[in-house]
Design an enzyme around this catalytic site. Sequence first.
Site, PDB file in Angstrom:
ATOM      1  N   TYR A 110     -39.232 -10.749  15.120  1.00 26.60           N
ATOM      2  CA  TYR A 110     -40.320 -11.416  14.406  1.00 26.60           C
ATOM      3  C   TYR A 110     -40.554 -12.763  15.075  1.00 26.60           C
ATOM      4  CZ  TYR A 110     -43.223 -12.659  10.386  1.00 26.60           C
ATOM      5  OH  TYR A 110     -44.278 -13.027   9.581  1.00 26.60           O
ATOM      6  N   LYS A 182     -44.187  -6.450  10.569  1.00 27.60           N
ATOM      7  CA  LYS A 182     -44.082  -6.636   9.124  1.00 27.60           C
ATOM      8  C   LYS A 182     -43.483  -5.409   8.453  1.00 27.60           C
ATOM      9  CE  LYS A 182     -45.704 -10.763   8.238  1.00 27.60           C
ATOM     10  NZ  LYS A 182     -45.031 -11.784   7.408  1.00 27.60           N
TER      11      LYS A 182
END
Length: 575
Positions: A110, A182
């Site tokens: 991420y 996500k």
Amino acid sequence: MDAPQFSHLPRAAFGPIECRYEGTALLHNSYLNKGTAFPDDERKEFNLIGLLPPNVQTLDEQVERAYQQYKTRVDDLAKNTFLASLKAQNEVLYYRLIQTYLKEMFSVIYTPTEADAIQNYSRLFRKPEGCFLNIRDVDQIEESFANFGKGDDIDYIVVSDGEQILGIGDQGAGAILISVAKLVITTICAGIHPSRQLPVVLDCGTDNQELLNDDLYLGLRQPRVRGKEYDAFVDKFVEVARKTYPNAFIHFEDFGLQNAKRILDRLSSEIACFNDDIQGTGCVTLAALMAALHVSQVKFQDVRVICFGAGSAGTGIADQISDAIATETGKSKAEALKQIWCIDKLGLLLKSHGDKLTAAQSSFARDDGEWPEGEGVDLLSVVKIVKPHVLIGTSTRPDAFTEEILQEMARHVDRPIVFPLSNPTRLHEAKPKDITEWTEGRALIATGSPFPPVEYGGITKDIAECNNSTAFPGIGLGAVLSRPRVLSKEMIVAASKALAAKAPALQDPNQPLLPDVGEVRELSVNIAKSVIQTAVDQGLAQQEGIPTDEKTLEEWIRAQMWEPNYRPLKRSAGN
């Protein structure tokens, strides 16, 4: 967890899986592939003899080998690419590896590394993942979705139009990777089944000239479409998504400032949807604020908040705080808004700014008559007049919280609550070490990125990180399992309260205001439970058979959380 009473549920995460593949086709199916961990009986049953080395390994042994390979990669982007390749081969191994080394790998899968991967998407491209919709083929959306299943096959959709990605701006078609990232986080942090997710990009073109000039760019090579045609595209996406996957929760991600709040406001009263940049950021910040108010013994009805930076994140945070004030005190929304002052490039937001305000900013603009004539509208002037308990930064203006500003704040409140949240670290409004020194160790701090502990007066304090990943996966899990008609403001506040309840600072004021991301799966259970209970109480839950007993509800949730374990395979009927 094995819970026989829930084995009939479609998301039960234990027991055998039906398999219609065999031989090399099975080895090429990333969701079912076990690689060297296929046991002897499955090697015979599914025609894998001779396709694998003879030594049958455990998943833990595979994780150790994969970790050694991961460590040989020269930099974080190479590590990100290695993990993406592993995911395309063996999803269980991929998720188990990350789960085992979550704190080490989080910044690789991420922010900030995923931003590098997105910027280089067209150059690193190997295998497509997700659903690519483009504004020139709106009539093909239904056909596109048909490639990913139908009806109850999809629980969770993350969609981005790529206009405002992770602080790096317009990335066009590369936004598919933020949708993918996500969803990886929802699986790792909340056990949402990877086979029941769908990452989507809405390719509307791009205003990023570097991409338009790049011969390898894979998206639409045209300026970004806006206005009515853009709105019609978004509406068509939602319409077809709801028709094809009527129970899917829709998560909007990294839309531009002019669209994010506008789309959310338009759809949130009609469908179960969520915008992480607005609601997720607001939820986790509100949780940190709840813990800080407990430590500082300030009540919601009295708190005064300044939000410095009024983009999607800033206005989202302000909106969540005003919802919490209204929910906790019984005040109207209008009364709650009077306790929040928002500052942006224009200075303090005022009604007289008119059409210079975005749709998201307008509700936070104050009547000009409320502000003393002749007083400045810059941050220091507002701090002097408002005397805030709370100062939140989402401005991306490094060092904006100066020593003078923080000392002025500390003159009027016992425990200044200071949240510099701008990402990445170099854009933070102030460093925790400076905040601590300038407030003589009294400040309660949460940041938007990881920072090392701070020592003052012989006491060392860990710094809380407002990481959305401690909030949105649990919210998504609660929504997937309860199938609410809409995601209400009360459900988001309930999520914040559940997260705040686990703050170490509640037990020791020298501890962080938020729990660590390493505890996130347990946090997600608690958040999902609160979201589900609130949905039931409000009459919004559409899922039948939700347990009313709290202990049974928790077991029901856990039984439906996917774990990265190899499950036995059985041949599909008719194969």
